[in-house]
Scaffold this motif. Structure first.
Motif, short mmCIF file in Angstrom:
data_model
loop_
_atom_site.label_atom_id
_atom_site.label_comp_id
_atom_site.label_asym_id
_atom_site.label_seq_id
_atom_site.Cartn_x
_atom_site.Cartn_y
_atom_site.Cartn_z
N ALA A 117 32.11 -18.69 -26.56
CA ALA A 117 31.91 -19.81 -27.48
C ALA A 117 33.15 -20.69 -27.56
N ASN A 118 32.96 -21.99 -27.64
CA ASN A 118 34.07 -22.94 -27.79
C ASN A 118 33.95 -23.64 -29.14
N LEU A 119 34.93 -23.40 -29.99
CA LEU A 119 34.83 -23.89 -31.37
C LEU A 119 34.85 -25.40 -31.49
N GLU A 120 35.57 -26.05 -30.59
CA GLU A 120 35.65 -27.52 -30.66
C GLU A 120 34.26 -28.14 -30.48
N ILE A 121 33.53 -27.62 -29.48
CA ILE A 121 32.17 -28.14 -29.24
C ILE A 121 31.24 -27.79 -30.39
N ILE A 122 31.31 -26.54 -30.85
CA ILE A 122 30.40 -26.10 -31.91
C ILE A 122 30.62 -26.91 -33.19
N ARG A 123 31.88 -27.15 -33.53
CA ARG A 123 32.15 -27.93 -34.75
C ARG A 123 31.64 -29.35 -34.65
N ALA A 124 31.92 -29.99 -33.51
CA ALA A 124 31.46 -31.38 -33.34
C ALA A 124 29.93 -31.45 -33.36
N GLN A 125 29.29 -30.46 -32.76
CA GLN A 125 27.83 -30.41 -32.76
C GLN A 125 27.29 -30.22 -34.19
N LEU A 126 27.92 -29.34 -34.95
CA LEU A 126 27.49 -29.12 -36.34
C LEU A 126 27.69 -30.38 -37.19
N GLU A 127 28.77 -31.11 -36.95
CA GLU A 127 28.98 -32.37 -37.68
C GLU A 127 27.87 -33.37 -37.37
N ALA A 128 27.50 -33.45 -36.07
CA ALA A 128 26.43 -34.38 -35.69
C ALA A 128 25.11 -33.98 -36.34
N CYS A 129 24.85 -32.69 -36.37
CA CYS A 129 23.60 -32.20 -36.97
C CYS A 129 23.59 -32.45 -38.47
N ALA A 130 24.72 -32.22 -39.12
CA ALA A 130 24.80 -32.48 -40.56
C ALA A 130 24.57 -33.96 -40.85
N ALA A 131 25.15 -34.84 -40.05
CA ALA A 131 24.97 -36.29 -40.26
C ALA A 131 23.49 -36.67 -40.10
N ALA A 132 22.85 -36.16 -39.05
CA ALA A 132 21.44 -36.50 -38.82
C ALA A 132 20.56 -36.00 -39.97
N CYS A 133 20.81 -34.76 -40.41
CA CYS A 133 20.00 -34.19 -41.50
C CYS A 133 20.21 -34.94 -42.81
N ARG A 134 21.44 -35.36 -43.08
CA ARG A 134 21.72 -36.07 -44.33
C ARG A 134 20.99 -37.41 -44.36
N VAL A 135 21.16 -38.20 -43.30
CA VAL A 135 20.55 -39.54 -43.26
C VAL A 135 19.03 -39.45 -43.21
N CYS A 136 18.51 -38.56 -42.38
CA CYS A 136 17.05 -38.42 -42.26
C CYS A 136 16.45 -37.87 -43.55
N GLY A 137 17.10 -36.89 -44.14
CA GLY A 137 16.61 -36.30 -45.38
C GLY A 137 16.56 -37.31 -46.51
N GLU A 138 17.58 -38.20 -46.59
CA GLU A 138 17.59 -39.24 -47.62
C GLU A 138 16.43 -40.21 -47.42
#
Lengths: 135, 135, 135, 135
Positions: D79-100
């Protein structure tokens, strides 16, 4: 060859300045997704698979993230910059880490060398799209 | 432009006769996946969305099936013909139905016309790959 | 746990008889896509990767095809039976071949045993959906 | 129900502290990907599609990003933490905007209300995984 630019040109929401940067990034993401899928598979077919485990894993992540990137950038209707930027950052991170790993094996395995090139091109295209969107 | 052929050429399992048919089908599937994603989005951006609901739905299915198709065909290690054939049949079905729907709107919307062309090319490429694999 | 049935119940196009078969097949496809992604990765982390190359490749195909299957079945608006049937056939083929391969390694590796179970459940769910759609 | 935890438990690389946060985030991402695919399709089936264009587009982005997120988090080998973190940030952004966006339509359309709930749960799960990985 492909229809990326023709589809952007015929989209009801056309005329924006960043189209060239978007088109290049969509193309680079599609190519990188395919190249990484292919490199993971070529690594699996090599005699010394165990030395390529990290390369395969990063290829699989990079392929999935690039595929999502191409789709998100392709959509022009009601675009949300916050999502697009975070997605581009994730794609850039995946391409950077995966490309560096592939480059290590490039001297011995030509498929890793081609893949490193594709990852680097996609990284630059993501950075170009981020710059164009910030303008 | 893309690295499909270069990756197939540098894969440890190279030299098969059907490579050209596979490479063409991988490229056509990637292009059709992107074009359908773009056409669904362009349709969403048109004034009369309600008249395009069937087109959008078929575009979304076709994009997902073409994307899976490109990945399955890209893999050359331990290929299973039963899976590949069934996947190609599914992709051909999606491209045929989606391409016919897009063609209906092509006179009024250029993006549907481009998409119909891309679907038709992918349908032919799937048929070509099925023929090459049967040989 | 998940929202598959709640989303089907609240869809404007509700009330069809095959909903239970569809919901089960969507859930089984999502589970199988995740399990196969996980099994490919677990196999990559085993000491004897080279003995698991066929398992990994089939896992990757099965994950991609199951993911497309879950999306196509989820869509209820303007459904096209020809596409859905061909997609279900492809998913059934992938699950059957992948499940048989995983079952061979199940005695030695628990992740392959769990994955074989998930593939078999998805194969049965695809067959169930095909039967329900034919009715 | 699903095999997420069983696969994590039987993976050769087990025993890490963040497994519970990862498992919850994988499940939430899979559910949100399916719910968003379903909500886009349900919106397409409503009479007033034109008022739901932004919702559909965000659903499609969120589904693609959540699907990539579930795959990246599922992989435990190298596992590479840099990729995982950036991916989680993208997912959080999508869920926040879409959920609103979905929440705005929730009073009139139940599928949007269910989808808003699923997006919010996935946003929280991404934040939980980011916290667990930082520890």
């Amino acid at each position: 060859m492909n229809h990326v630019r023709e589809m952007l040109r015929t989209h009801p929401q056309r005329g924006s300045n960043e189209i060239e940067a978007l088109a290049s990034c969509i193309e680079a993401s599609m190519d990188c997704a395919q190249t990484c899928t292919s490199c993971a598979d070529a690594c699996l077919g090599e005699r010394d698979v165990s030395g390529l485990v990290r390369c395969i894993r990063l290829n699989l992540d990079c392929a999935d993230i690039c595929a999502a990137n191409a789709r998100v950038l392709t959509r022009r209707t009601e675009a949300n910059l916050e999502i697009i930027r975070a997605q581009l950052e994730a794609c850039a991170a995946a391409c950077r880490v995966c490309g560096e790993e592939c480059a290590k094996h490039g001297a011995h395995m030509e498929h890793c060398s081609v893949c490193a090139e594709s990852c680097e091109a996609c990284l630059r295209a993501c950075e170009g799209a981020l710059t164009a969107l910030a303008a």
